[in-house]
Design a protein around this motif. Sequence first.
Motif, PDB file in Angstrom:
ATOM      1  N   ARG A 212     -12.642  23.987  -2.320  1.00  0.00           N
ATOM      2  CA  ARG A 212     -13.047  25.335  -2.707  1.00  0.00           C
ATOM      3  C   ARG A 212     -12.911  26.296  -1.531  1.00  0.00           C
ATOM      4  NH1 ARG A 212     -15.293  22.059  -6.243  1.00  0.00           N
ATOM      5  NH2 ARG A 212     -16.204  22.774  -8.218  1.00  0.00           N
ATOM      6  N   LEU A 213     -13.307  25.861  -0.352  1.00  0.00           N
ATOM      7  CA  LEU A 213     -13.203  26.730   0.822  1.00  0.00           C
ATOM      8  C   LEU A 213     -11.741  26.971   1.192  1.00  0.00           C
ATOM      9  CD1 LEU A 213     -16.133  25.353   3.012  1.00  0.00           C
ATOM     10  CD2 LEU A 213     -16.102  27.431   1.625  1.00  0.00           C
ATOM     11  N   ALA A 214     -10.907  25.937   1.052  1.00  0.00           N
ATOM     12  CA  ALA A 214      -9.483  26.107   1.353  1.00  0.00           C
ATOM     13  C   ALA A 214      -8.839  27.121   0.420  1.00  0.00           C
ATOM     14  CB  ALA A 214      -8.770  24.761   1.251  1.00  0.00           C
ATOM     15  N   MET A 215      -9.290  27.181  -0.822  1.00  0.00           N
ATOM     16  CA  MET A 215      -8.706  28.105  -1.796  1.00  0.00           C
ATOM     17  C   MET A 215      -8.940  29.566  -1.417  1.00  0.00           C
ATOM     18  SD  MET A 215      -9.693  26.143  -5.354  1.00  0.00           S
ATOM     19  CE  MET A 215      -9.274  27.562  -6.356  1.00  0.00           C
ATOM     20  N   VAL A 216      -9.974  29.836  -0.612  1.00  0.00           N
ATOM     21  CA  VAL A 216     -10.249  31.219  -0.215  1.00  0.00           C
ATOM     22  C   VAL A 216      -9.950  31.435   1.271  1.00  0.00           C
ATOM     23  CG1 VAL A 216     -11.912  31.686  -2.035  1.00  0.00           C
ATOM     24  CG2 VAL A 216     -12.702  30.646   0.101  1.00  0.00           C
ATOM     25  N   GLY A 217      -9.134  30.548   1.847  1.00  0.00           N
ATOM     26  CA  GLY A 217      -8.614  30.790   3.185  1.00  0.00           C
ATOM     27  C   GLY A 217      -9.441  30.244   4.332  1.00  0.00           C
ATOM     28  N   TRP A 218     -10.426  29.420   4.035  1.00  0.00           N
ATOM     29  CA  TRP A 218     -11.230  28.820   5.103  1.00  0.00           C
ATOM     30  C   TRP A 218     -10.626  27.483   5.529  1.00  0.00           C
ATOM     31  CZ3 TRP A 218     -16.697  29.649   6.721  1.00  0.00           C
ATOM     32  CH2 TRP A 218     -17.158  30.931   6.402  1.00  0.00           C
ATOM     33  N   LYS A 219     -10.809  27.143   6.798  1.00  0.00           N
ATOM     34  CA  LYS A 219     -10.530  25.812   7.300  1.00  0.00           C
ATOM     35  C   LYS A 219     -11.855  25.053   7.403  1.00  0.00           C
ATOM     36  CE  LYS A 219      -6.090  26.463   8.322  1.00  0.00           C
ATOM     37  NZ  LYS A 219      -4.956  25.666   7.779  1.00  0.00           N
ATOM     38  N   THR A 220     -11.790  23.736   7.348  1.00  0.00           N
ATOM     39  CA  THR A 220     -12.981  22.915   7.520  1.00  0.00           C
ATOM     40  C   THR A 220     -12.703  21.847   8.565  1.00  0.00           C
ATOM     41  OG1 THR A 220     -12.289  21.618   5.591  1.00  0.00           O
ATOM     42  CG2 THR A 220     -14.005  23.254   5.239  1.00  0.00           C
ATOM     43  N   VAL A 221     -13.758  21.496   9.302  1.00  0.00           N
ATOM     44  CA  VAL A 221     -13.651  20.456  10.320  1.00  0.00           C
ATOM     45  C   VAL A 221     -14.844  19.520  10.148  1.00  0.00           C
ATOM     46  CG1 VAL A 221     -14.787  21.954  12.026  1.00  0.00           C
ATOM     47  CG2 VAL A 221     -13.484  19.959  12.797  1.00  0.00           C
ATOM     48  N   VAL A 222     -14.573  18.239  10.054  1.00  0.00           N
ATOM     49  CA  VAL A 222     -15.622  17.238   9.863  1.00  0.00           C
ATOM     50  C   VAL A 222     -16.097  16.759  11.227  1.00  0.00           C
ATOM     51  CG1 VAL A 222     -16.224  15.023   8.825  1.00  0.00           C
ATOM     52  CG2 VAL A 222     -14.567  16.524   7.694  1.00  0.00           C
ATOM     53  N   ILE A 223     -17.422  16.772  11.426  1.00  0.00           N
ATOM     54  CA  ILE A 223     -18.004  16.319  12.689  1.00  0.00           C
ATOM     55  C   ILE A 223     -18.976  15.175  12.403  1.00  0.00           C
ATOM     56  CG2 ILE A 223     -17.813  18.599  13.765  1.00  0.00           C
ATOM     57  CD1 ILE A 223     -20.917  18.822  13.217  1.00  0.00           C
ATOM     58  N   GLY A 224     -19.359  14.478  13.458  1.00  0.00           N
ATOM     59  CA  GLY A 224     -20.354  13.433  13.332  1.00  0.00           C
ATOM     60  C   GLY A 224     -19.791  12.067  13.656  1.00  0.00           C
ATOM     61  N   ARG A 225     -20.662  11.079  13.593  1.00  0.00           N
ATOM     62  CA  ARG A 225     -20.279   9.706  13.908  1.00  0.00           C
ATOM     63  C   ARG A 225     -20.694   8.802  12.747  1.00  0.00           C
ATOM     64  NH1 ARG A 225     -18.555  10.121  18.906  1.00  0.00           N
ATOM     65  NH2 ARG A 225     -18.109   7.886  19.039  1.00  0.00           N
ATOM     66  N   HIS A 226     -19.761   7.915  12.358  1.00  0.00           N
ATOM     67  CA  HIS A 226     -20.041   7.005  11.259  1.00  0.00           C
ATOM     68  C   HIS A 226     -18.969   5.915  11.248  1.00  0.00           C
ATOM     69  CE1 HIS A 226     -20.937   5.603   7.129  1.00  0.00           C
ATOM     70  NE2 HIS A 226     -22.126   6.119   7.367  1.00  0.00           N
ATOM     71  N   PRO A 227     -19.343   4.677  10.925  1.00  0.00           N
ATOM     72  CA  PRO A 227     -18.315   3.617  10.895  1.00  0.00           C
ATOM     73  C   PRO A 227     -17.295   3.789   9.783  1.00  0.00           C
ATOM     74  CG  PRO A 227     -20.472   2.787  10.157  1.00  0.00           C
ATOM     75  CD  PRO A 227     -20.704   4.142  10.741  1.00  0.00           C
ATOM     76  N   ALA A 228     -17.632   4.570   8.759  1.00  0.00           N
ATOM     77  CA  ALA A 228     -16.696   4.809   7.657  1.00  0.00           C
ATOM     78  C   ALA A 228     -16.470   6.311   7.524  1.00  0.00           C
ATOM     79  CB  ALA A 228     -17.241   4.228   6.356  1.00  0.00           C
ATOM     80  N   PRO A 229     -15.443   6.852   8.181  1.00  0.00           N
ATOM     81  CA  PRO A 229     -15.200   8.302   8.110  1.00  0.00           C
ATOM     82  C   PRO A 229     -15.050   8.785   6.668  1.00  0.00           C
ATOM     83  CG  PRO A 229     -13.852   7.295   9.817  1.00  0.00           C
ATOM     84  CD  PRO A 229     -14.488   6.169   9.058  1.00  0.00           C
ATOM     85  N   LEU A 230     -15.507  10.009   6.441  1.00  0.00           N
ATOM     86  CA  LEU A 230     -15.471  10.578   5.089  1.00  0.00           C
ATOM     87  C   LEU A 230     -14.059  10.636   4.551  1.00  0.00           C
ATOM     88  CD1 LEU A 230     -16.940  12.098   2.769  1.00  0.00           C
ATOM     89  CD2 LEU A 230     -16.438  14.211   4.007  1.00  0.00           C
ATOM     90  N   PHE A 231     -13.130  11.132   5.359  1.00  0.00           N
ATOM     91  CA  PHE A 231     -11.746  11.282   4.921  1.00  0.00           C
ATOM     92  C   PHE A 231     -10.864  10.342   5.734  1.00  0.00           C
ATOM     93  CE2 PHE A 231     -13.398  15.737   4.187  1.00  0.00           C
ATOM     94  CZ  PHE A 231     -13.564  15.565   2.816  1.00  0.00           C
ATOM     95  N   ALA A 232     -11.104   9.041   5.588  1.00  0.00           N
ATOM     96  CA  ALA A 232     -10.323   8.063   6.351  1.00  0.00           C
ATOM     97  C   ALA A 232      -8.842   8.149   5.984  1.00  0.00           C
ATOM     98  CB  ALA A 232     -10.853   6.661   6.088  1.00  0.00           C
ATOM     99  N   VAL A 233      -8.573   8.532   4.747  1.00  0.00           N
ATOM    100  CA  VAL A 233      -7.192   8.655   4.276  1.00  0.00           C
ATOM    101  C   VAL A 233      -7.058   9.984   3.537  1.00  0.00           C
ATOM    102  CG1 VAL A 233      -5.379   7.643   2.836  1.00  0.00           C
ATOM    103  CG2 VAL A 233      -7.012   6.157   4.013  1.00  0.00           C
ATOM    104  N   ASP A 234      -5.997  10.722   3.846  1.00  0.00           N
ATOM    105  CA  ASP A 234      -5.647  11.943   3.119  1.00  0.00           C
ATOM    106  C   ASP A 234      -6.786  12.955   3.010  1.00  0.00           C
ATOM    107  OD1 ASP A 234      -3.107  10.934   2.650  1.00  0.00           O
ATOM    108  OD2 ASP A 234      -3.724   9.950   0.793  1.00  0.00           O
ATOM    109  N   PRO A 235      -7.198  13.551   4.124  1.00  0.00           N
ATOM    110  CA  PRO A 235      -8.192  14.623   4.027  1.00  0.00           C
ATOM    111  C   PRO A 235      -7.636  15.790   3.228  1.00  0.00           C
ATOM    112  CG  PRO A 235      -7.215  14.560   6.220  1.00  0.00           C
ATOM    113  CD  PRO A 235      -6.734  13.336   5.498  1.00  0.00           C
ATOM    114  N   PRO A 236      -8.500  16.560   2.576  1.00  0.00           N
ATOM    115  CA  PRO A 236      -8.017  17.710   1.801  1.00  0.00           C
ATOM    116  C   PRO A 236      -7.234  18.679   2.689  1.00  0.00           C
ATOM    117  CG  PRO A 236     -10.322  17.264   1.326  1.00  0.00           C
ATOM    118  CD  PRO A 236      -9.950  16.408   2.495  1.00  0.00           C
TER     119      PRO A 236
END
Length: 349
Positions: A212-236
Motif C-alpha cells: 500500500r505504501l509503495a503504491m503512493v510512492g513510499w519506500k519501506t525498510v525493515v529493521i530489527g533482529r530475528h532468526p527468520a527474516p520477514l521477507f527472506a525471499v522476494d520482498p515487496p
Amino acid sequence: MTATATTALPDRWLVVRLSALGDVVLTTGVLEHLRATLGWEFHFLTRAAFAPALQGLPAVKKLVLPEAGALRGAAWLKACRDLAARHEGFGLLDLHGTLRSRALGALWRGPVLRHPKFAVQRRLYGLTRGEGLRARLERLNVPQRYALAVLGEAPPREALRPVIHLREDELAYGRDLVAGLGDDVPVCALHPYATHAGKRWPTGHWQSLAQRLAMVGWKTVVIGRHPAPLFAVDPPEGTTDLTNATDIRQTCAILAQCQALVTGDSGPMHLGTAVGTRVVALFGPTVRAWGFAPSGPQDVVIETPLPCRPCSLHGGRGCRRGEQCMRDIDPDTVARAVLVRPGPEGGAA
C-alpha cells in the motif's frame, strides 16, 4: 520528594536497569531531566547488549557492564559487594526493582531510591479491566514512574521523553543509506519482530502495508533482529530488508532519517521516539495502562477493542483467540496512520 529533600542527597548515583532494551531507553530522558534540574550525574549498570542506547548521553558518565556469569548466585553477591565498595558516596537509583537489584540495595552503603511499579494496580486491572484503574494507570507512563523514585511529583511526559544522541558519522551513515533508497522519497521503517508471538502482526499484514505504501510512492525498510527474516525471499517492491544487518546505533541512525516507523510494542518503538521519528505502534495483548506507549508528539497507538485485553504484561501468555487483537488491526488503517499526520498532541486510531 521535595527540592529541599533532594539537596540532602548525593549528586552521583549508580542507576540499575539491566533489561530490556525498551526499559533502558525509557530511562534516558529521566536521567537527562535529573541532570538538568538537580545537577546529578550517573553511572549506569546494565547488560552490554543494551549499552549502545546510552552512549553519548551527557547524564551518564560511566557504563558498568557486568559479565553474564556475574549476574547469578554467589557471583552476583560478590559483584554487589564490589559495586558498593567502588561506589562509596554514591546513591543507588534502582529502576529495575527485582530480587537481583534489591540484593544490591541491601548491600549498598548510601541512599537507595526505587520507583513505584504499581504492581498491585496492574494485576487488578488485568483481572477486572476496570475503567477507574485504567485511568489511574494511564496518568503516568513508565518514565514518569521512574522519575517518582526521586521527585515528589512526576514531570510532564514530554519533559522525560527518551533521547538518543547520535554522532555525526552515525547520522551520515543513516543519511547515506536512506538516500540510497531513492531521491526525495518518503521512507517508512517497519519493525515486524517481537519477543513474544502474541505481539506479532501477521506476516501477510506487513506485506500488504508495504504494498500500500509503495503504491503512493513510499519506500519501506525493515529493521530489527530475528532468526527468520520477514521477507527472506522476494520482498515487496520498494522494500529493503535490513533484518540482522544493523546494530542499535545504526538502527537509530536509519530511523532518524525515516518519516515514520511502524512497530509492535517493542524496544525499537522507543528508539523511534528517542530520535524524533513518528511512531505508529500496534498494541494487542498489551495496553497503554502498562505505561509503555510511545510518547512523541505525533506518535499514535492502534489497537483493537476486545474484552480480553489486556491478557498479559508483555504478551507472553498463549491466546485462545489466535492473536485476534493483532490480526484485526487492518493494514489500511495502519497505512492511513502513516500517511496522515495526527494533530500536535498525537492520538489513537
